[in-house]
Design a protein around this motif. Structure first.
Motif, PDB file in Angstrom:
ATOM      1  N   PRO A 170      21.757   1.411 -19.489  1.00  0.00           N
ATOM      2  CA  PRO A 170      21.675   1.125 -20.929  1.00  0.00           C
ATOM      3  C   PRO A 170      22.007  -0.340 -21.201  1.00  0.00           C
ATOM      4  CG  PRO A 170      22.946   3.126 -20.518  1.00  0.00           C
ATOM      5  CD  PRO A 170      22.730   2.475 -19.186  1.00  0.00           C
ATOM      6  N   ALA A 171      21.293  -0.940 -22.143  1.00  0.00           N
ATOM      7  CA  ALA A 171      21.544  -2.348 -22.476  1.00  0.00           C
ATOM      8  C   ALA A 171      21.090  -2.630 -23.903  1.00  0.00           C
ATOM      9  CB  ALA A 171      20.825  -3.274 -21.500  1.00  0.00           C
ATOM     10  N   GLU A 172      21.740  -3.621 -24.510  1.00  0.00           N
ATOM     11  CA  GLU A 172      21.384  -4.084 -25.846  1.00  0.00           C
ATOM     12  C   GLU A 172      21.205  -5.593 -25.774  1.00  0.00           C
ATOM     13  OE1 GLU A 172      23.559  -4.378 -30.214  1.00  0.00           O
ATOM     14  OE2 GLU A 172      23.922  -2.614 -28.955  1.00  0.00           O
ATOM     15  N   PHE A 173      20.087  -6.098 -26.305  1.00  0.00           N
ATOM     16  CA  PHE A 173      19.851  -7.538 -26.268  1.00  0.00           C
ATOM     17  C   PHE A 173      18.931  -7.922 -27.421  1.00  0.00           C
ATOM     18  CE2 PHE A 173      16.784  -5.418 -23.517  1.00  0.00           C
ATOM     19  CZ  PHE A 173      15.561  -5.984 -23.855  1.00  0.00           C
ATOM     20  N   GLU A 174      18.801  -9.216 -27.647  1.00  0.00           N
ATOM     21  CA  GLU A 174      17.871  -9.718 -28.655  1.00  0.00           C
ATOM     22  C   GLU A 174      16.760 -10.484 -27.955  1.00  0.00           C
ATOM     23  OE1 GLU A 174      19.531 -11.864 -31.868  1.00  0.00           O
ATOM     24  OE2 GLU A 174      20.694 -10.163 -32.621  1.00  0.00           O
ATOM     25  N   ALA A 175      15.537 -10.317 -28.451  1.00  0.00           N
ATOM     26  CA  ALA A 175      14.409 -10.985 -27.801  1.00  0.00           C
ATOM     27  C   ALA A 175      13.206 -10.996 -28.730  1.00  0.00           C
ATOM     28  CB  ALA A 175      14.048 -10.278 -26.502  1.00  0.00           C
ATOM     29  N   GLU A 176      12.342 -11.957 -28.496  1.00  0.00           N
ATOM     30  CA  GLU A 176      11.035 -11.983 -29.148  1.00  0.00           C
ATOM     31  C   GLU A 176       9.974 -11.453 -28.185  1.00  0.00           C
ATOM     32  OE1 GLU A 176       8.171 -15.400 -31.104  1.00  0.00           O
ATOM     33  OE2 GLU A 176      10.347 -15.597 -31.314  1.00  0.00           O
ATOM     34  N   LYS A 177      10.342 -11.512 -26.894  1.00  0.00           N
ATOM     35  CA  LYS A 177       9.422 -11.068 -25.852  1.00  0.00           C
ATOM     36  C   LYS A 177      10.253 -10.637 -24.650  1.00  0.00           C
ATOM     37  CE  LYS A 177       6.928 -14.313 -23.861  1.00  0.00           C
ATOM     38  NZ  LYS A 177       5.836 -15.311 -23.666  1.00  0.00           N
ATOM     39  N   PHE A 178       9.867  -9.525 -24.012  1.00  0.00           N
ATOM     40  CA  PHE A 178      10.563  -9.116 -22.790  1.00  0.00           C
ATOM     41  C   PHE A 178       9.580  -8.422 -21.858  1.00  0.00           C
ATOM     42  CE2 PHE A 178      11.130  -5.684 -25.840  1.00  0.00           C
ATOM     43  CZ  PHE A 178      10.900  -4.522 -25.109  1.00  0.00           C
ATOM     44  N   GLU A 179       9.931  -8.442 -20.576  1.00  0.00           N
ATOM     45  CA  GLU A 179       9.046  -7.896 -19.553  1.00  0.00           C
ATOM     46  C   GLU A 179       9.666  -6.657 -18.918  1.00  0.00           C
ATOM     47  OE1 GLU A 179       7.649  -9.349 -15.193  1.00  0.00           O
ATOM     48  OE2 GLU A 179       7.094 -10.745 -16.820  1.00  0.00           O
ATOM     49  N   ILE A 213       4.998   6.789 -27.275  1.00  0.00           N
ATOM     50  CA  ILE A 213       4.994   5.353 -27.558  1.00  0.00           C
ATOM     51  C   ILE A 213       4.696   5.174 -29.047  1.00  0.00           C
ATOM     52  CG2 ILE A 213       3.765   3.179 -27.077  1.00  0.00           C
ATOM     53  CD1 ILE A 213       3.195   4.312 -24.247  1.00  0.00           C
ATOM     54  N   LEU A 214       5.377   4.244 -29.684  1.00  0.00           N
ATOM     55  CA  LEU A 214       5.265   3.979 -31.125  1.00  0.00           C
ATOM     56  C   LEU A 214       5.819   5.144 -31.947  1.00  0.00           C
ATOM     57  CD1 LEU A 214       1.734   2.259 -31.350  1.00  0.00           C
ATOM     58  CD2 LEU A 214       3.978   1.218 -30.963  1.00  0.00           C
ATOM     59  N   GLN A 215       7.046   5.541 -31.619  1.00  0.00           N
ATOM     60  CA  GLN A 215       7.748   6.553 -32.414  1.00  0.00           C
ATOM     61  C   GLN A 215       8.661   5.842 -33.406  1.00  0.00           C
ATOM     62  OE1 GLN A 215       9.150   9.056 -28.949  1.00  0.00           O
ATOM     63  NE2 GLN A 215       8.133  10.677 -30.108  1.00  0.00           N
ATOM     64  N   ASP A 216       8.624   6.282 -34.655  1.00  0.00           N
ATOM     65  CA  ASP A 216       9.248   5.550 -35.763  1.00  0.00           C
ATOM     66  C   ASP A 216      10.570   6.190 -36.184  1.00  0.00           C
ATOM     67  OD1 ASP A 216       6.916   4.040 -35.684  1.00  0.00           O
ATOM     68  OD2 ASP A 216       5.916   5.319 -37.164  1.00  0.00           O
ATOM     69  N   HIS A 217      11.641   5.379 -36.132  1.00  0.00           N
ATOM     70  CA  HIS A 217      12.990   5.848 -36.466  1.00  0.00           C
ATOM     71  C   HIS A 217      13.546   5.096 -37.675  1.00  0.00           C
ATOM     72  CE1 HIS A 217      13.674   7.932 -32.545  1.00  0.00           C
ATOM     73  NE2 HIS A 217      12.927   6.963 -32.052  1.00  0.00           N
ATOM     74  N   PHE A 218      14.283   5.803 -38.523  1.00  0.00           N
ATOM     75  CA  PHE A 218      15.146   5.188 -39.527  1.00  0.00           C
ATOM     76  C   PHE A 218      16.578   5.587 -39.193  1.00  0.00           C
ATOM     77  CE2 PHE A 218      11.128   5.067 -41.777  1.00  0.00           C
ATOM     78  CZ  PHE A 218      11.190   3.887 -42.499  1.00  0.00           C
ATOM     79  N   LEU A 219      17.417   4.583 -38.888  1.00  0.00           N
ATOM     80  CA  LEU A 219      18.777   4.838 -38.425  1.00  0.00           C
ATOM     81  C   LEU A 219      19.791   4.224 -39.380  1.00  0.00           C
ATOM     82  CD1 LEU A 219      18.265   3.783 -34.680  1.00  0.00           C
ATOM     83  CD2 LEU A 219      17.943   6.060 -35.665  1.00  0.00           C
ATOM     84  N   ASP A 220      20.974   4.817 -39.409  1.00  0.00           N
ATOM     85  CA  ASP A 220      22.089   4.206 -40.121  1.00  0.00           C
ATOM     86  C   ASP A 220      22.401   2.862 -39.465  1.00  0.00           C
ATOM     87  OD1 ASP A 220      24.999   3.552 -40.608  1.00  0.00           O
ATOM     88  OD2 ASP A 220      24.817   5.348 -41.857  1.00  0.00           O
ATOM     89  N   PRO A 221      22.613   1.801 -40.246  1.00  0.00           N
ATOM     90  CA  PRO A 221      22.883   0.477 -39.651  1.00  0.00           C
ATOM     91  C   PRO A 221      24.092   0.452 -38.722  1.00  0.00           C
ATOM     92  CG  PRO A 221      22.384   0.262 -41.988  1.00  0.00           C
ATOM     93  CD  PRO A 221      22.511   1.726 -41.719  1.00  0.00           C
ATOM     94  N   GLU A 222      25.005   1.422 -38.867  1.00  0.00           N
ATOM     95  CA  GLU A 222      26.202   1.454 -38.020  1.00  0.00           C
ATOM     96  C   GLU A 222      25.982   2.230 -36.717  1.00  0.00           C
ATOM     97  OE1 GLU A 222      28.788  -0.391 -38.953  1.00  0.00           O
ATOM     98  OE2 GLU A 222      27.502  -0.905 -40.663  1.00  0.00           O
ATOM     99  N   THR A 223      24.799   2.774 -36.527  1.00  0.00           N
ATOM    100  CA  THR A 223      24.511   3.542 -35.309  1.00  0.00           C
ATOM    101  C   THR A 223      24.674   2.656 -34.077  1.00  0.00           C
ATOM    102  OG1 THR A 223      22.913   4.908 -36.511  1.00  0.00           O
ATOM    103  CG2 THR A 223      22.785   4.955 -34.113  1.00  0.00           C
ATOM    104  N   THR A 224      25.289   3.208 -33.034  1.00  0.00           N
ATOM    105  CA  THR A 224      25.472   2.455 -31.789  1.00  0.00           C
ATOM    106  C   THR A 224      24.448   2.903 -30.747  1.00  0.00           C
ATOM    107  OG1 THR A 224      27.008   4.051 -30.817  1.00  0.00           O
ATOM    108  CG2 THR A 224      27.953   2.322 -32.232  1.00  0.00           C
ATOM    109  N   LEU A 225      24.287   2.073 -29.730  1.00  0.00           N
ATOM    110  CA  LEU A 225      23.373   2.403 -28.641  1.00  0.00           C
ATOM    111  C   LEU A 225      23.784   3.707 -27.960  1.00  0.00           C
ATOM    112  CD1 LEU A 225      21.155   1.941 -26.531  1.00  0.00           C
ATOM    113  CD2 LEU A 225      22.675   0.322 -25.368  1.00  0.00           C
TER     114      LEU A 225
END
Length: 652
Positions: free
Chosen positions: A580-589, A485-497
């Motif tokens: 697998p899913a991609e979404f935008e959120a400020e909060k999720f459960e 938990i709390l693993q830090d990634h730097f990814l290319d902006p074009e990386t896909t899910l």
């Protein structure tokens, strides 16, 4: 006439599903003992593990009455082990004695004063002699492979021997490996012929079969073969009526004969274990080596010198297992004087979740969850407090932080990530997630078995070659790092899910597994690393504070490279199968009703979120298991310059 000891070992792991217990009982344990009752001249030595006995006591108490009756009739000898089926060599000496005495007490309730031990997974190390003798044990059962590893020839392995450590002496019986592969998989006459071939007039000679009771009905194809086609009845009938075979129990043998002499056995288990316990690349080479020897007809001659790994190698092979084991040892020491807490830690010593062979083992989340549940419950009886030390003996310090409701363990040297977040209220470790790793059998269809295939009867699990289905192979991926938990990634902006979840992306930074500096703060820890992203300087600071319902982390990220910064939380979601899913959120459960329950992830701004199931491929007695070990949730922010944000994890 040759003496013949016939034994079975019946076990179901702590935390196994009730329906699995029920199925095994109906397919194996019940029909086996009911068939035995029909043959009064047949004798069996039986070991039942504590978790199975507890289930039988609560669900099928009539089976215990049958066992008492068979003991009274002299047909059944009860052999014990550690109550919760620990590998004795892997637990503290003080716990070994308590575990054995607990099962001896249960055996007394069945009318038997047990003096023998079935050694769990036959994992032997010489210093066990003292613990066994201290628990009032006179004899122990191991494989003939142990004796051959000590230099004895096969012809010398039809008698028990003494072994000694520090002046304490115990009798050791060797299990005949050939019988393990004949019974019950080959026609009955093959076993009878083999036993007859051993009859040379020496009345002290004894052949020992002692193996898993699940081979008599639970293993694939065996219920039909053993019961419906009548193998067991034919076997009991022929063996118990054959004038050249003397059925005898361990205790009866030792009353009539003395062991043959003294032997010193090395650290060992059965032959297959020496393959399974090796790291995957070496296990593949081991299988290739055994197959080469067989092709050249040299294996039988030189197999005594063919040795792989030892059982404790699993703690090297699976760091997640090692960490769980070392936490168990830590708590065992802390609660030794608290009887109530100690009962939980004895349960946490059940062996199955710590290793992996032909069965699921460490790959089965519900078995690991049961171990963690009992570690956490035991730990809650004592105040651990905050400390910095190397908990898992990997050469790097962990930071252990405790508040009223949680234990949190950080690894500053491994990405500054949170490797344990255990809830006292729920008794779950939110990071009980296994990494996806390559196993040697993903490429090797055969196993390094010492026997050739027979062609008659039913196949043993060890003979079942398996091909990976295409639908699994398409989704198969391997991790280059452990899950936390709390693993830090730097990814290319074009990386896909898809690239991310299938490990087909490039990590631009050196933060995921890099070392972080740290300092303790009130109720938490601050971690920071000066590293690089695409060879340009970058910095990550994260300040984590435990709260009553979880934790809050404040991030400050600086990078001159345009990238996606991702914070990954790997959570032990086991009962809800995710996609697998991609979404935008400020909060999720997250809702895992039969696992970790409900939790909420809240951010101080809207972010892109990637989620995907972490699925591992392992073998089991039924074929391939593609198992969800947890779910990865990664919150993503674009970064070029400075980025600040807050993330809150809340237990609901």
């Amino acid at each position: 006439m040759v003496n013949f000891i016939f034994g079975i070992h019946n076990h179901q792991p702590l935390g196994n599903f009730g329906w699995v217990m029920e199925s095994a009982y109906e397919k194996s344990y019940r029909p086996f003992m009911e068939t035995l009752e029909e043959y009064p001249n047949m004798k069996v030595a039986a070991h039942y593990s504590g978790p199975l006995l507890e289930w039988i006591q609560n669900n099928k108490p009539e089976h215990l009455d049958l066992l008492r009756s068979l003991v009274k009739r002299g047909q059944l000898e009860i052999v014990v082990a550690g109550f919760y089926e620990p590998v004795l060599a892997s637990i503290p000496k003080e716990d070994r004695i308590v575990q054995i005495e607990k099962l001896k007490e249960f055996a007394k309730e069945l009318g038997y004063e047990a003096k023998g031990v079935w050694l769990t997974e036959r994992v032997w190390q010489p210093e066990l002699v003292k613990s066994l003798r201290a628990a009032g044990i006179d004899y122990v059962i191991v494989d003939d492979y142990h004796f051959m590893s000590a230099g004895l020839s096969k012809e010398e392995l039809f008698w028990p021997y003494y072994t000694e450590d520090g002046g304490e002496v115990i009798s050791v019986f060797p299990i005949d490996e050939k019988l393990r592969y004949l019974i019950p998989f080959r026609p009955v006459d093959k076993t009878i012929e083999y036993l007859h071939s051993l009859d040379d007039g020496d009345e002290s000679k004894v052949a020992v079969f002692h193996d898993d009771g699940e081979k008599f009905g639970v293993w694939p194809g065996t219920y039909e073969w053993v019961y419906e086609k009548g193998w067991l009845r034919e076997f009991f009938d022929n063996v118990s009526s054959d004038e050249r075979i003397n059925l005898i129990l361990y205790s009866e043998y030792l009353q009539r004969f003395r062991p043959r002499g003294l032997v010193y056995l090395p650290i060992a288990s059965y032959f297959e274990m020496s393959e399974w316990s090796l790291p995957a690349k070496q296990a593949k080479l081991f299988v290739e080596f055994v197959e080469e020897l067989k092709k050249e007809n040299k294996f039988d001659r030189y197999r005594v010198f063919v040795r792989g790994g030892i059982w404790k190698n699993f703690f090297f092979k699976y760091p997640e297992s090692n960490y769980m084991h070392k936490r168990m040892l830590m708590v065992s020491k802390a609660v030794r004087d608290n009887l109530e807490a100690r009962e939980f830690i004895l349960r946490a010593q059940c062996n199955d979740a710590y290793w992996h062979g032909v069965f699921g083992g460490v790959y089965l989340p519900h078995l690991r969850r049961a171990v963690w549940e009992n570690i956490i419950k035991a730990n809650s009886y004592v105040k651990t407090g905050n400390f910095v030390r190397d908990i898992d003996f990997d050469g790097r310090d962990e930071v252990f932080i405790e508040n009223e409701n949680f234990y949190a363990v950080f690894k500053p040297a491994y990405g500054g990530a949170l490797f344990e977040l255990s809830s006292k209220r729920k008794a779950v470790n939110y990071n009980d997630v296994l990494a996806r790793r390559w196993e040697h059998y993903h490429e090797v269809p055969e196993a390094a078995t010492p026997e050739e295939e027979g062609g008659e009867g039913v196949a043993s699990i060890h003979e079942l070659g398996k091909q990976i289905p295409d639908e699994i192979r398409r989704e198969l991926a391997y991790d280059s790092h452990l899950r936390a938990i709390l693993q830090d990634h730097f990814l290319d902006p074009e990386t896909t899910l898809d690239e991310y979840r299938l490990s087909r992306y490039i990590e631009l930074g050196d933060f995921l597994t890099g070392a972080y500096n740290f300092s303790l703060i009130e109720n938490g820890i601050t971690l920071e690393r000066d590293g690089s992203v695409t060879k340009k300087q970058a910095r990550v600071e994260k300040s984590v504070r435990l709260t009553d319902d979880g934790f809050i982390v404040d991030y400050t990220v600086r990078s001159d490279t345009r990238a996606l910064f991702g914070v990954e939380l790997n959570l032990a979601v086991h009962s809800v199968m995710e996609e697998p899913a991609e979404f935008e959120a400020e909060k999720f459960e997250v809702n895992d009703p039969y696992g970790i329950g409900r939790v909420e992830i809240e951010l101080d701004r809207r972010a892109k979120v990637w989620k995907y199931p972490i699925k591992t491929l392992s073998q089991s007695e039924s074929g391939w298991d593609f198992i969800q070990q947890g779910v990865s949730y990664t919150v993503l922010f674009p970064v070029e310059g400075e980025l600040r944000f807050r993330l809150r994890f809340r237990e609901l």
